[in-house]
Structure formats: C-alpha cells, structure tokens
Design a protein around this motif. Structure first.
Motif, PDB file in Angstrom:
ATOM      1  N   ALA A 151       0.765  -1.194   0.149  1.00 29.11           N
ATOM      2  CA  ALA A 151       0.004   0.062   0.147  1.00 29.11           C
ATOM      3  C   ALA A 151       0.901   1.100   0.133  1.00 29.11           C
ATOM      4  CB  ALA A 151      -1.013   0.050   1.346  1.00 29.11           C
ATOM      5  N   ARG A 152       0.716   1.976  -1.016  1.00 26.42           N
ATOM      6  CA  ARG A 152       1.491   3.251  -1.194  1.00 26.42           C
ATOM      7  C   ARG A 152       0.811   4.593  -0.474  1.00 26.42           C
ATOM      8  NH1 ARG A 152       2.773   6.416  -6.671  1.00 26.42           N
ATOM      9  NH2 ARG A 152       4.532   7.987  -5.898  1.00 26.42           N
ATOM     10  N   GLN A 153       1.572   5.220   0.141  1.00 21.86           N
ATOM     11  CA  GLN A 153       1.244   6.351   0.808  1.00 21.86           C
ATOM     12  C   GLN A 153      -0.285   6.282   1.680  1.00 21.86           C
ATOM     13  OE1 GLN A 153       2.717   9.845   0.700  1.00 21.86           O
ATOM     14  NE2 GLN A 153       4.268   8.448   0.018  1.00 21.86           N
ATOM     15  N   ASP A 154      -0.073   5.119   2.474  1.00 20.15           N
ATOM     16  CA  ASP A 154      -1.387   4.572   3.336  1.00 20.15           C
ATOM     17  C   ASP A 154      -1.731   5.536   4.331  1.00 20.15           C
ATOM     18  OD1 ASP A 154      -3.339   3.183   4.471  1.00 20.15           O
ATOM     19  OD2 ASP A 154      -2.177   1.608   4.469  1.00 20.15           O
ATOM     20  N   ILE A 211       1.627   9.304   7.128  1.00 16.72           N
ATOM     21  CA  ILE A 211       1.517   8.289   5.561  1.00 16.72           C
ATOM     22  C   ILE A 211       3.077   7.995   5.179  1.00 16.72           C
ATOM     23  CG2 ILE A 211       0.964   9.212   3.379  1.00 16.72           C
ATOM     24  CD1 ILE A 211      -0.331  11.653   4.415  1.00 16.72           C
ATOM     25  N   PRO A 212       3.069   6.738   5.862  1.00 20.98           N
ATOM     26  CA  PRO A 212       4.255   6.030   5.444  1.00 20.98           C
ATOM     27  C   PRO A 212       4.431   5.726   3.717  1.00 20.98           C
ATOM     28  CG  PRO A 212       3.138   4.856   7.144  1.00 20.98           C
ATOM     29  CD  PRO A 212       2.227   6.030   6.490  1.00 20.98           C
ATOM     30  N   VAL A 256       6.950  -2.050   7.478  1.00 15.17           N
ATOM     31  CA  VAL A 256       6.901  -0.597   6.538  1.00 15.17           C
ATOM     32  C   VAL A 256       7.991  -0.189   6.063  1.00 15.17           C
ATOM     33  CG1 VAL A 256       7.355   0.610   9.029  1.00 15.17           C
ATOM     34  CG2 VAL A 256       5.968   1.999   7.283  1.00 15.17           C
ATOM     35  N   VAL A 257       7.974   0.419   5.041  1.00 15.79           N
ATOM     36  CA  VAL A 257       9.291   0.799   4.235  1.00 15.79           C
ATOM     37  C   VAL A 257       9.384   2.248   3.947  1.00 15.79           C
ATOM     38  CG1 VAL A 257      10.550   0.306   2.110  1.00 15.79           C
ATOM     39  CG2 VAL A 257       9.577  -1.688   3.129  1.00 15.79           C
ATOM     40  N   TYR A 260       6.724   5.311  12.443  1.00 19.73           N
ATOM     41  CA  TYR A 260       5.834   4.582  11.980  1.00 19.73           C
ATOM     42  C   TYR A 260       5.528   2.976  12.650  1.00 19.73           C
ATOM     43  CZ  TYR A 260       6.201   7.965   8.025  1.00 19.73           C
ATOM     44  OH  TYR A 260       6.510   9.100   7.202  1.00 19.73           O
ATOM     45  N   CYS A 261       7.012   2.637  13.137  1.00 20.81           N
ATOM     46  CA  CYS A 261       6.787   1.086  13.510  1.00 20.81           C
ATOM     47  C   CYS A 261       5.942   1.320  14.957  1.00 20.81           C
ATOM     48  CB  CYS A 261       8.177   0.763  13.928  1.00 20.81           C
ATOM     49  SG  CYS A 261       9.170   0.389  12.267  1.00 20.81           S
ATOM     50  N   THR A 262       6.167   2.481  15.695  1.00 23.31           N
ATOM     51  CA  THR A 262       5.356   2.601  17.089  1.00 23.31           C
ATOM     52  C   THR A 262       3.960   2.714  16.759  1.00 23.31           C
ATOM     53  OG1 THR A 262       7.331   3.646  17.738  1.00 23.31           O
ATOM     54  CG2 THR A 262       5.314   3.922  18.908  1.00 23.31           C
ATOM     55  N   ALA A 263       3.441   3.371  15.917  1.00 20.33           N
ATOM     56  CA  ALA A 263       2.112   3.741  15.455  1.00 20.33           C
ATOM     57  C   ALA A 263       1.569   2.516  14.918  1.00 20.33           C
ATOM     58  CB  ALA A 263       1.853   4.679  14.756  1.00 20.33           C
ATOM     59  N   LEU A 264       2.040   1.497  14.379  1.00 19.53           N
ATOM     60  CA  LEU A 264       1.506   0.530  13.598  1.00 19.53           C
ATOM     61  C   LEU A 264       1.934  -0.741  14.371  1.00 19.53           C
ATOM     62  CD1 LEU A 264       2.656   1.122   9.829  1.00 19.53           C
ATOM     63  CD2 LEU A 264       0.276   0.975  10.752  1.00 19.53           C
TER      64      LEU A 264
END
Length: 403
Positions: free
Chosen positions: A285-288, A302-303, A316-317, A340-344
């Motif tokens: 998923a791009r710009q999720d 918005i990763p 996440v990348v 990002y990693c913390t939120a997900l």
C-alpha cells in the motif's frame, strides 16, 4: 529592451555553483525554495545548489528572470529506465541521442515518450464508454426526468443521458496532454516535435485538457494494458512539470519542466516491489493514509509503503533518494521510521536508499524499544537488470519478516 539571461547550470545535489545575481533574481529564487537552495557566498556571490530535482525551468520576468538547467547525477539512460520501466515488461535498452549523452534530459525524455506513445497507439486508438449528458431533438439513452420537468412547456430539446463509445476517454486525454506539453518545451529537438505532433494528430476526437485542470483518473485494466507504460510516463511529465506558480504571498511566473527525483525513485520502488512481492502473497500500500500516531487520531502518518500479509501490517518501508556513502542514516530518517513502527505496532521497519553502491542490509536495533530499523541500498548506477535483481533480493528479505 531585451534582457539577456545567462542560464545557471548545476547538478541535482551537491555543493552547487557560485553565481552573481541581481537583487530581483535573488527574490525570484527565494520565492521557489522547492527548486533550489540559495545561500550567500564570498565576494557578493550567491551559491545555488540543487534539491533533488532535474530539468529546465525559467522563473520570473524582467530583471528577475532566472533560467535553471539542473542535470541528473545519473546517466540519462539510467534515469529513463527509472521513468519508463513497467513491471512485467522486459526492459529494452534504447539508444540515447547524442544530446542526451551530454546530460540534456528533455530531448531524451521526449524521444522515450514518443516511443511509448507510438507503441500504445499503433494497434489502434483505445475507445471506451463515457456517460454523456446532453440535450437533443430526439431521445437517446435515458431521459433525465428531473431536468426535463424543469423545461415547462418546452418538449424539445430532450434532456438525455447516454453511454457514448468514443475515443474521448481519460487514457487518451492524458496521452494527448503529455504530447502537447513536451512539444512546447524548450530543448526538444525539431525531429521529436514533428513526431509528437504526428502522434497528437492521431487523436482528433480527444478533448485537450484545460490549463491547470486536474488529470482525469484512469484505472489499469486488461483493455488498457498496452497504454499503461505511456500513461505512467505521461503522469510524471504532467504532474512534475512543476511548475505552476508556487503558493505564497508573491507568486513567481514559471515555465518549464522539472522532475522530482525523490518521487521518481519512490514510484519505481513501489511498482517493482509490488510485482516482486506478489509470489509471497504480500500486498503493498503506497502512501497509506489510514494510520495515526496518537490515540486521538489527530496526527496522521503517511508511510511511503506499508506491506500487508493476510490483511495485517507486516512491515513498513520508507524510500529515500539519497546516497549515504559510508555515513549512518540521518537522525530524522530514523526518528520518522521509528514513529511509523510504533504507531503500527511493528517490531521492524526498513529504510531503502538510492545509493551509488549497494551494500548488505544494516540493522539498527533501537534501545529499550524492541524495534529494529534496517537500512538497504539500491545501486542505481548498475545496469537495469542488476537494479531489478537487487529489488527482488530486497523483496525476498522483506518476505522473511515474521508478523
């Protein structure tokens, strides 16, 4: 009186060049911080350095006119590969014109787009159904009852809605808009202009886009698959032309073409990774935009890429168009990925850099967090086949992550 403007030539990144500028030119460049970085230098000069963009653009007017020629660090042939590669289609190295070998991007890009548009149009112009509202002397399709009832006492013309099988569809509008755009840009050879005009002449039924109008949306399907490579390139040509006046208190007159290389790299990585992860049953998923950093869902994140397996986030990348060399990742890159990693609720995340040399992945375990951030390098200086191999290797590494 005509003002002679000496173009400022520089590369996309690096120390830039020192030039003498008039006060009005300084004001012009300050108003466009998205294009170049401007800093004072010794002797009353100014240092102009790139911001990961390439192309040719003319800014301002009168004494404030500035012409920028920003060259890519990569060979033009490599940049064209990033722009035109379509997953599932074998890359065919095309000869680059002499001007392109001298770092002139526009002639090479115009030639590449003309080839892609010709391949799309040679089997025939794509047609499709388009819903049309009209007022006609006869009934065609369905009557728009509400609109017709407003025409009290006037039975004709009839307000109707019908499906029209036409060439005037989104795909052809985007294709035509890019042909017109490239034809008008400076630096495109006369031979390429003639080719672009010839191809545009094959779309006489297509309505040209109004200046400033958003691009019409198109959906990849089996029917328009032969158009897909040309449409992807057309979207970059049109979206990254740049170069509507920059928002702010003092808009600057602009004309030209600029590519945001960070976006080009992110798009290339997204498309190639998406294809390489299909055998692993992993969705990209791009710009999720569905995720937030805080519990109140007020701070959206918005990763670049979120990978999903069986509907759950896997990892996440974050794509970075930057060559680190032997340096560690900047703190802000690590902080961003860590958030990002913390939120997900993910124990691992990945930074992928566009490097001039490819190294093995480097893990960075974060203290007291139970999270590991891994850096990867995709060597864009290598031949296209080796670049695709490195992306496949990256995909295999990501697929081994445990959710």
């Amino acid at each position: 009186m005509t003002v002679t403007i000496a173009p400022i030539s520089l590369t996309e990144t690096g120390r830039g060049v020192q030039v003498a500028l008039r006060p009005a030119q300084v004001a012009t460049l300050i108003a466009r911080p998205d294009l170049v970085r401007l800093t004072p230098a010794a002797g009353g000069l100014w240092r102009v350095s790139g911001r990961q963009r390439v192309g040719l653009v003319r800014l301002g007017r009168g004494d404030g006119t500035v012409e920028l020629r920003i060259r890519p660090k990569l060979p033009v042939s490599q940049l064209l590969f990033l722009l035109t590669h379509a997953p599932g289609t074998p890359w065919q190295d095309q000869p680059v014109t002499a001007s392109a070998s001298d770092d002139a991007l526009l002639p090479a890009l115009a030639d590449a787009y003309a080839r892609a548009a010709r391949r799309a149009l040679d089997p025939g112009v794509l047609h499709g159904y388009r819903v049309t509202d009209d007022e006609l002397p006869v009934v065609r399709g369905r009557i728009r009852t509400a609109d017709q009832l407003r025409r009290t006492g006037l039975p004709l013309p009839v307000a109707v809605r019908y499906d029209d099988f036409t060439a005037d569809i989104a795909e052809n509008r985007v294709l035509l808009a890019a042909l017109h755009r490239l034809e008008r840009l400076p630096g495109v050879t006369e031979t390429a202009r003639r080719t672009l005009r010839h191809l545009a002449g094959r779309l006489p039924e297509v309505t040209p886009l109004r200046p400033g109008a958003p691009l019409p949306a198109w959906t990849p399907t089996r029917l328009n698959s032969r158009y897909a490579p040309a449409l992807r390139l057309a979207e970059l040509i049109l979206t990254d032309r740049g170069i509507t006046p920059h928002s702010g208190p003092a808009p600057v007159t602009t004309d030209g073409f600029v590519l945001d290389l960070a976006r080009v790299f992110e798009r290339f990585l997204t498309e190639t990774l998406t294809a390489a992860l299909v055998p692993h049953r992993i969705r990209v998923a791009r710009q999720d935009r569905r995720h937030h950093l805080d519990l109140g869902s007020r701070v959206r994140i918005i990763p670049d890429l979120v990978l999903y397996r069986a509907g759950r986030p896997l990892t996440v990348v974050d794509a970075k168009y930057r060559d680190l060399g032997a340096e560690p990742p900047p703190h802000e890159h690590l902080y961003q990925l860590l958030s990002y990693c913390t939120a997900l609720a993910l124990p691992h995340g990945h930074l992928v850099y566009a490097a001039q040399r490819g190294d093995a992945p480097v893990p960075h375990p974060i203290r007291n967090a139970g999270i590991t951030l891994t850096t990867h390098a995709v060597d864009l200086a290598r031949p296209p086949a080796e670049i695709l191999t490195s992306v496949t290797t990256l995909a295999n590494h990501l697929a081994q992550v445990r959710d």
